[in-house]
Design an enzyme around this catalytic site. Structure first.
Site, PDB file in Angstrom:
ATOM      1  N   LYS A  26      45.880  44.050  46.406  1.00 29.60           N
ATOM      2  CA  LYS A  26      45.568  42.675  47.531  1.00 29.60           C
ATOM      3  C   LYS A  26      44.709  41.870  47.174  1.00 29.60           C
ATOM      4  O   LYS A  26      44.569  40.650  47.610  1.00 29.60           O
ATOM      5  CB  LYS A  26      45.685  43.596  48.951  1.00 29.60           C
ATOM      6  CG  LYS A  26      45.087  42.551  50.118  1.00 29.60           C
ATOM      7  CD  LYS A  26      44.955  43.585  51.299  1.00 29.60           C
ATOM      8  CE  LYS A  26      43.556  43.985  51.591  1.00 29.60           C
ATOM      9  NZ  LYS A  26      42.472  43.078  51.997  1.00 29.60           N
ATOM     10  N   ASN A  27      43.406  42.564  46.696  1.00 27.10           N
ATOM     11  CA  ASN A  27      42.188  41.790  46.667  1.00 27.10           C
ATOM     12  C   ASN A  27      42.183  40.724  45.398  1.00 27.10           C
ATOM     13  O   ASN A  27      41.228  40.080  45.310  1.00 27.10           O
ATOM     14  CB  ASN A  27      40.815  42.688  46.326  1.00 27.10           C
ATOM     15  CG  ASN A  27      40.614  43.288  47.839  1.00 27.10           C
ATOM     16  OD1 ASN A  27      41.342  42.762  48.817  1.00 27.10           O
ATOM     17  ND2 ASN A  27      39.822  44.191  48.045  1.00 27.10           N
ATOM     18  N   CYS A 121      33.478  40.792  62.448  1.00 26.88           N
ATOM     19  CA  CYS A 121      34.539  41.795  62.222  1.00 26.88           C
ATOM     20  C   CYS A 121      34.086  43.199  62.285  1.00 26.88           C
ATOM     21  O   CYS A 121      33.019  43.485  62.479  1.00 26.88           O
ATOM     22  CB  CYS A 121      35.227  41.499  60.768  1.00 26.88           C
ATOM     23  SG  CYS A 121      34.753  42.421  59.660  1.00 26.88           S
ATOM     24  N   ARG A 126      29.550  40.240  58.104  1.00 25.05           N
ATOM     25  CA  ARG A 126      30.068  39.591  57.214  1.00 25.05           C
ATOM     26  C   ARG A 126      30.044  37.871  56.991  1.00 25.05           C
ATOM     27  O   ARG A 126      31.180  37.386  57.447  1.00 25.05           O
ATOM     28  CB  ARG A 126      31.791  39.842  57.062  1.00 25.05           C
ATOM     29  CG  ARG A 126      31.847  41.402  56.633  1.00 25.05           C
ATOM     30  CD  ARG A 126      33.378  41.702  56.877  1.00 25.05           C
ATOM     31  NE  ARG A 126      33.995  41.426  55.428  1.00 25.05           N
ATOM     32  CZ  ARG A 126      35.230  41.944  55.018  1.00 25.05           C
ATOM     33  NH1 ARG A 126      35.901  42.250  56.046  1.00 25.05           N
ATOM     34  NH2 ARG A 126      35.702  41.697  53.960  1.00 25.05           N
ATOM     35  N   ASP A 311      35.313  50.443  49.756  1.00 28.47           N
ATOM     36  CA  ASP A 311      36.833  50.410  50.275  1.00 28.47           C
ATOM     37  C   ASP A 311      37.539  51.762  50.245  1.00 28.47           C
ATOM     38  O   ASP A 311      38.533  52.172  50.634  1.00 28.47           O
ATOM     39  CB  ASP A 311      37.805  49.450  49.650  1.00 28.47           C
ATOM     40  CG  ASP A 311      37.587  48.024  50.062  1.00 28.47           C
ATOM     41  OD1 ASP A 311      36.814  47.786  51.178  1.00 28.47           O
ATOM     42  OD2 ASP A 311      38.058  47.138  49.492  1.00 28.47           O
ATOM     43  N   ARG A 403      48.396  45.621  56.828  1.00 26.39           N
ATOM     44  CA  ARG A 403      47.734  44.515  55.924  1.00 26.39           C
ATOM     45  C   ARG A 403      47.447  44.918  54.599  1.00 26.39           C
ATOM     46  O   ARG A 403      47.310  43.965  53.935  1.00 26.39           O
ATOM     47  CB  ARG A 403      46.099  44.423  56.811  1.00 26.39           C
ATOM     48  CG  ARG A 403      46.396  43.771  58.051  1.00 26.39           C
ATOM     49  CD  ARG A 403      44.666  43.446  58.550  1.00 26.39           C
ATOM     50  NE  ARG A 403      44.076  42.959  57.296  1.00 26.39           N
ATOM     51  CZ  ARG A 403      42.887  43.441  57.061  1.00 26.39           C
ATOM     52  NH1 ARG A 403      42.348  44.170  57.951  1.00 26.39           N
ATOM     53  NH2 ARG A 403      42.415  42.953  56.038  1.00 26.39           N
TER      54      ARG A 403
HETATM   55  C1  UD1 Z   1      35.671  41.723  49.468  1.00 27.34           C
HETATM   56  C2  UD1 Z   1      36.985  42.503  49.729  1.00 27.34           C
HETATM   57  C3  UD1 Z   1      36.633  43.745  50.582  1.00 27.34           C
HETATM   58  C4  UD1 Z   1      35.488  44.656  50.143  1.00 27.34           C
HETATM   59  C5  UD1 Z   1      34.335  43.844  49.924  1.00 27.34           C
HETATM   60  C6  UD1 Z   1      33.257  44.547  49.075  1.00 27.34           C
HETATM   61  C7  UD1 Z   1      38.754  41.019  49.352  1.00 27.34           C
HETATM   62  C8  UD1 Z   1      39.855  39.998  49.996  1.00 27.34           C
HETATM   63  N1  UD1 Z   1      38.010  41.786  50.155  1.00 27.34           N
HETATM   64  O1  UD1 Z   1      35.337  41.474  50.641  1.00 27.34           O
HETATM   65  O2  UD1 Z   1      38.013  44.542  50.523  1.00 27.34           O
HETATM   66  O3  UD1 Z   1      35.414  45.520  51.024  1.00 27.34           O
HETATM   67  O4  UD1 Z   1      34.793  42.886  48.906  1.00 27.34           O
HETATM   68  O5  UD1 Z   1      33.694  45.365  47.978  1.00 27.34           O
HETATM   69  O6  UD1 Z   1      38.431  40.819  48.055  1.00 27.34           O
HETATM   70  N2  UD1 Z   1      27.693  38.626  52.476  1.00 27.34           N
HETATM   71  C9  UD1 Z   1      26.860  37.752  53.113  1.00 27.34           C
HETATM   72  N3  UD1 Z   1      27.025  36.272  53.024  1.00 27.34           N
HETATM   73  C10 UD1 Z   1      27.890  35.758  52.436  1.00 27.34           C
HETATM   74  C11 UD1 Z   1      28.780  36.715  51.753  1.00 27.34           C
HETATM   75  C12 UD1 Z   1      28.894  37.994  51.610  1.00 27.34           C
HETATM   76  O7  UD1 Z   1      25.731  38.123  53.702  1.00 27.34           O
HETATM   77  O8  UD1 Z   1      28.091  34.620  52.402  1.00 27.34           O
HETATM   78  C13 UD1 Z   1      27.402  40.039  52.567  1.00 27.34           C
HETATM   79  C14 UD1 Z   1      28.608  40.670  53.292  1.00 27.34           C
HETATM   80  O9  UD1 Z   1      28.127  40.757  54.872  1.00 27.34           O
HETATM   81  C15 UD1 Z   1      28.731  42.209  53.115  1.00 27.34           C
HETATM   82  C16 UD1 Z   1      28.232  41.961  51.314  1.00 27.34           C
HETATM   83  O10 UD1 Z   1      27.637  40.549  51.191  1.00 27.34           O
HETATM   84  O11 UD1 Z   1      27.449  42.847  53.442  1.00 27.34           O
HETATM   85  C17 UD1 Z   1      29.660  42.157  50.538  1.00 27.34           C
HETATM   86  O12 UD1 Z   1      30.492  41.186  51.059  1.00 27.34           O
HETATM   87  P1  UD1 Z   1      31.675  40.384  50.157  1.00 27.34           P
HETATM   88  O13 UD1 Z   1      31.292  40.997  48.762  1.00 27.34           O
HETATM   89  O14 UD1 Z   1      31.605  39.107  50.257  1.00 27.34           O
HETATM   90  O15 UD1 Z   1      32.788  40.994  50.724  1.00 27.34           O
HETATM   91  P2  UD1 Z   1      34.265  40.259  51.003  1.00 27.34           P
HETATM   92  O16 UD1 Z   1      34.522  39.358  49.733  1.00 27.34           O
HETATM   93  O17 UD1 Z   1      34.347  39.708  52.282  1.00 27.34           O
END
Ligand code: UD1
Length: 424
Positions: A26-27, A121, A126, A311, A403
């Site tokens: 999925k990711n 969320c 996030r 995850d 999902r």
């Molecule tokens: C992706 C995965 C999700 C997984 C996560 C962490 C997908 C579609 N989803 O989510 O399944 O759980 O990686 O491995 O690939 N953060 C900020 N600011 C930002 C971006 C991130 O503060 O602009 C923080 C987030 O709140 C979180 C951390 O960084 O605490 C990691 O998040 P991130 O790697 O961005 O997660 P996703 O990409 O949303």
């Protein structure tokens, strides 16, 4: 459309035995499908998982102007001859956070984008501030208006050095899409190193991008004028595989996780080995077996790849709930990812949460109960608990499961589980 609420009923006490075919990741599927916006040519995707998140993304791509044609359940072609609308409305982004990925792709292709801010969320705040800051460094003018990110770069984006203070998976992917069509060279520092990110760079390179360093913490992108169509196969979903590995272990089972690659989940499989579960790479997948009653208590901390994946934290917590002793599970990625704990307590687990650490005191058995979950991985952890619990477990709100898990009941039933879905 009328939306029927469904639940899953599990009769505990089976041993999983057999083979489970792991679906496409999925990711990776989500960013890979979004990358089709970067070209007006036709893109062909194979091994696309049949999931609610993928269907939600197609609804959004359809609204942007992408023509979507399924060749079979897992093969799809996408063509975005022209962009009809460079906007991602709130209703799409609210439903699926990864919709934020269209921001980088749209600004690269159309020099402008309007994308709803995702909002909070279930597992944490996030933010997407790092996506926005990186685009600003590349010259985008960005404002937040009425809950929307309004981004403009009338002369296109310009490459530069960008250091991410926190590793972000979709942040890395978003800026990769912005950078492939930017003027000059972009260097992304402290990026995500997940196998999905590496495969995503491979896809972009197949489309004509010039990216090096994928799979390391520094990625360099030399901008090109345009990308072209390509064919791409989605790699197996390591999180789905890890989920079934735990389901197998906890039921004292023996399952071949077909297509799974051990080296995509090394830290996880090494932890399972310490717990006393055998996980071996075979020619066509990873064979997981557990033949003793013993579940050794092994503490873990989640971390960005190659660390223990967040995850798989909820599923691992269920495994530890039956350990011979006490183990701690520390969640370092998301601030609110223990929503499964109170539900597991209803099944007899003894877990106390102290800040970002859950202390799991092993119990002799879990007992079936009615439970419900607030996110995808928490939901599946309750299904795993149900497989081993005494009596019947009913997991409510299973739309979360749909999902991210393709044919969950079928895959488990084929290995001997007593699992069925019913309308509420
Ligand atoms: C992706 C995965 C999700 C997984 C996560 C962490 C997908 C579609 N989803 O989510 O399944 O759980 O990686 O491995 O690939 N953060 C900020 N600011 C930002 C971006 C991130 O503060 O602009 C923080 C987030 O709140 C979180 C951390 O960084 O605490 C990691 O998040 P991130 O790697 O961005 O997660 P996703 O990409 O949303």
């Amino acid at each position: 459309m009328f939306w029927m609420l469904q639940s899953i009923r599990i009769a505990g006490g089976c041993r999983l035995k057999g083979e489970i075919e792991i679906s496409g990741a999925k990711n990776l599927a989500l960013p890979a499908l979004v990358a089709s916006i970067l070209t007006s040519d036709r893109m062909v995707y194979k091994n696309v998982p049949n999931l609610a998140d993928v269907r939600s993304l197609f609804d959004l791509l359809d609204c942007i102007g992408t023509e979507i044609n399924y060749e079979d359940t897992h093969s799809v072609t996408l063509s975005t001859g022209t962009i009809k609308s460079a906007t991602a409305p709130y209703d799409f982004v609210r439903k699926m956070r990864a919709s934020i990925l269209v921001l980088g792709a749209l600004i690269a292709r159309c020099k402008k984008a309007t994308v709803s801010l995702p909002g909070g969320c279930a597992i944490g705040s996030r933010g997407v501030d790092l996506h926005i800051k990186a685009l600003e460094l590349m010259g985008a003018e960005i404002s937040i208006e009425n809950g929307y990110i309004e981004a403009k770069a009338p002369k296109g984006l310009t490459g530069c050095d960008i250091t991410f203070p926190v590793v972000t998976v979709t942040g890395t992917e978003n800026i990769l899409m912005a950078a492939v069509l930017a003027h000059g060279t972009t260097r992304l520092i402290n990026v995500a190193m997940e196998p999905e990110v590496e495969a995503f760079c491979e896809l972009l390179n197949k489309m004509g991008a010039r990216i090096s360093g994928a799979g390391t913490s520094v990625i360099t992108i030399e901008g090109v004028n345009e990308l072209h169509g390509s064919e791409f196969e989605i790699i197996p979903d390591r999180i789905e595989a890890g989920t079934y590995a735990i389901a197998t272990a906890i039921t004292n089972g023996e399952v071949l996780l077909k297509n799974c690659k051990y080296d995509h989940l090394t830290s996880f499989f090494e932890t399972l080995n310490l717990v006393g579960i055998s996980c071996e790479q075979k020619e066509n997948g990873v064979f997981v077996s557990h033949n003793t009653e013993e579940i050794r208590p092994i503490s873990i901390q989640t971390a960005p790849y190659p660390g223990f994946p967040t995850d798989l934290q909820a599923q691992y917590t269920v495994l530890m709930s039956l350990c011979n002793g006490s183990a701690s599970v520390t969640e370092n990625i998301f601030e609110n990812r223990f929503m499964h704990v109170p539900e597991l307590a209803r099944m007899g687990a003894n877990i106390s949460v102290h800040g970002k650490t859950a202390v799991v005191n092993g119990v002799k058995k879990l007992t079936g109960a009615q439970v419900m979950a607030t996110d995808l991985r928490a939901s599946v952890s309750l299904v795993i608990a149900g497989l081993v619990a005494e009596g019947e477990t009913i997991v409510n709100r299973i739309y979360h499961l749909d999902r991210g898990y393709e044919n969950l009941e079928e895959k488990l039933s084929n290995c001997g589980a007593n699992v069925e879905r019913f309308n509420v």
